[in-house]
Design an enzyme around this catalytic site. Structure first.
Site, short mmCIF file in Angstrom:
data_model
loop_
_atom_site.label_atom_id
_atom_site.label_comp_id
_atom_site.label_asym_id
_atom_site.label_seq_id
_atom_site.Cartn_x
_atom_site.Cartn_y
_atom_site.Cartn_z
N LYS A 88 0.82 -1.22 0.00
CA LYS A 88 0.00 0.00 0.00
C LYS A 88 0.86 1.28 0.00
O LYS A 88 0.48 2.28 -0.59
CB LYS A 88 -0.96 0.01 1.20
CG LYS A 88 -2.06 -1.04 1.07
CD LYS A 88 -3.06 -0.95 2.21
CE LYS A 88 -4.03 -2.12 2.13
NZ LYS A 88 -5.03 -2.09 3.20
N ASN A 173 0.16 2.30 20.81
CA ASN A 173 0.89 1.36 19.94
C ASN A 173 2.10 0.81 20.70
O ASN A 173 2.64 1.48 21.58
CB ASN A 173 1.37 2.10 18.68
CG ASN A 173 1.89 1.13 17.63
OD1 ASN A 173 1.26 0.12 17.34
ND2 ASN A 173 3.05 1.43 17.05
#
Ligand code: NDP
Length: 296
Positions: A88, A173
């Site tokens: 991507k 994260n």
């Protein structure tokens, strides 16, 4: 960076594209690995439902051969492609121009081959938001949202979530610096000053509760349990795992905490529906297709 960052709005892009053609149009999904992809089944079902003449196949690109694969497809007359893991970002850098939402996401999952130009779009974010707000009937407005993960999928949904006006968005994260960077970029852009946006380490979430908790990490693939406090789920919270096709440790943990649990199959079908609309100018009905894909 793309050579011309045109930043199309999606309706302008549709008007600029050639009308659907008489012959069978060829599309593909490009990835590595790719054998597991359900996209050909989803797009074949969309095409049957909307009477569009198209073929859609899986293409395995070598890890170092994404741009060559795209160029081959163009020379063979393909008119568009979806892009999946791990390409991507490469797609984002390859295209000649971008839609606004692909530019915001920093990643491209939909390619349009138009008059020797490659246009890059990103339909992941809109597909994700549509699944939650329409299929699950849950609004983001004034909700406290926790986004777990800071990879491509998290980046792709960040702006679409902010555009739905939650009261708070916290990003967490494993590598905290990536979450901090995402927050920094949002603050520099300054488009969403009504939403409080922060990044915290997993441990620092101990005294916080959220109405919508999104797992945008790849931990479901390895059955890894995230070290999150079980107390993060507010009463009646939605726990959404972008992974689909299996019950992940995140989903099991959320269920045991009393949350409503959803997987990413709806997002998969909705992002495909949006790509189909971009390519064909026709919006398929996703409800019946969702049942077909879930039964596979
Ligand atoms: P990336 O590889 O870009 O990012 C992976 C993320 O997972 C990072 O935040 C990474 O943290 C985190 N992570 C990986 N392993 C661990 C671990 N052991 N513990 C904690 N965190 C971990 O992947 P994507 O963002 O592209 O994809 C993420 C998930 O979303 C995948 O499961 C994918 O299948 C799914 N997805 C689903 C879609 C759908 O349509 N339903 C569409 C797109 C993606 P760190 O930064 O610290 O490495």
């Amino acid at each position: 960076m793309p050579k011309q960052a045109a930043k199309y709005k999606i309706n302008e892009l549709r008007m600029n594209l050639a009308m659907p053609i008489e012959r069978v149009a060829q599309y593909a999904v490009i990835g590595n690995p790719i054998a597991h992809s359900k996209s050909p089944i989803i797009h074949a079902a969309f095409a049957a439902q909307t009477s569009q003449m198209l073929e859609f196949e899986r293409i395995l690109a070598p890890l170092d051969g994404f741009s060559e694969t795209v160029n081959q497809l163009i020379s063979q007359g393909y008119v568009g492609a979806n892009v999946t893991i791990p390409f991507k970002l490469e797609a984002f850098n390859l295209v000649d121009s971008l839609t606004e939402r692909a530019s915001d996401a920093g990643a491209v999952n939909t390619l349009i081959f138009n008059h020797n130009q490659i246009i890059g779009d990103n339909t992941d974010g809109v597909g994700f938001v549509h699944d939650i707000t329409h299929n699950l009937n849950i609004s983001f407005a004034n909700k406290r949202v926790l986004l777990i993960g800071a990879g491509g999928a998290a980046e792709g949904v960040l702006h679409p979530i902010l555009a739905c006006s939650p009261s708070l968005l916290v990003i967490t994260n494993r590598s905290l610096d990536k979450a901090l960077n995402m927050v920094k970029k949002v603050k520099i852009q300054g488009d969403y000053h009504m939403v409080s946006v922060n990044a915290y380490a997993f441990d620092d979430l101990r005294h916080q509760q959220f109405d919508i908790v999104i797992n945008a990490t790849s931990t479901g693939l390895t059955d890894t349990l995230l070290p999150l406090p079980i107390t993060i789920f507010a009463p009646k919270a939605l726990a959404y795992d972008m992974m689909y096709g299996r019950d992940t440790p995140f989903m099991m943990q959320a269920r045991s905490a009393g949350a409503q649990v959803a997987d990413g199959l709806g997002m998969l079908v909705e992002q495909a529906a949006e790509a189909f609309y971009v390519w064909r100018g026709v919006r398929p009905n996703t409800q019946s297709i969702m049942q077909i894909v879930r039964a596979l």
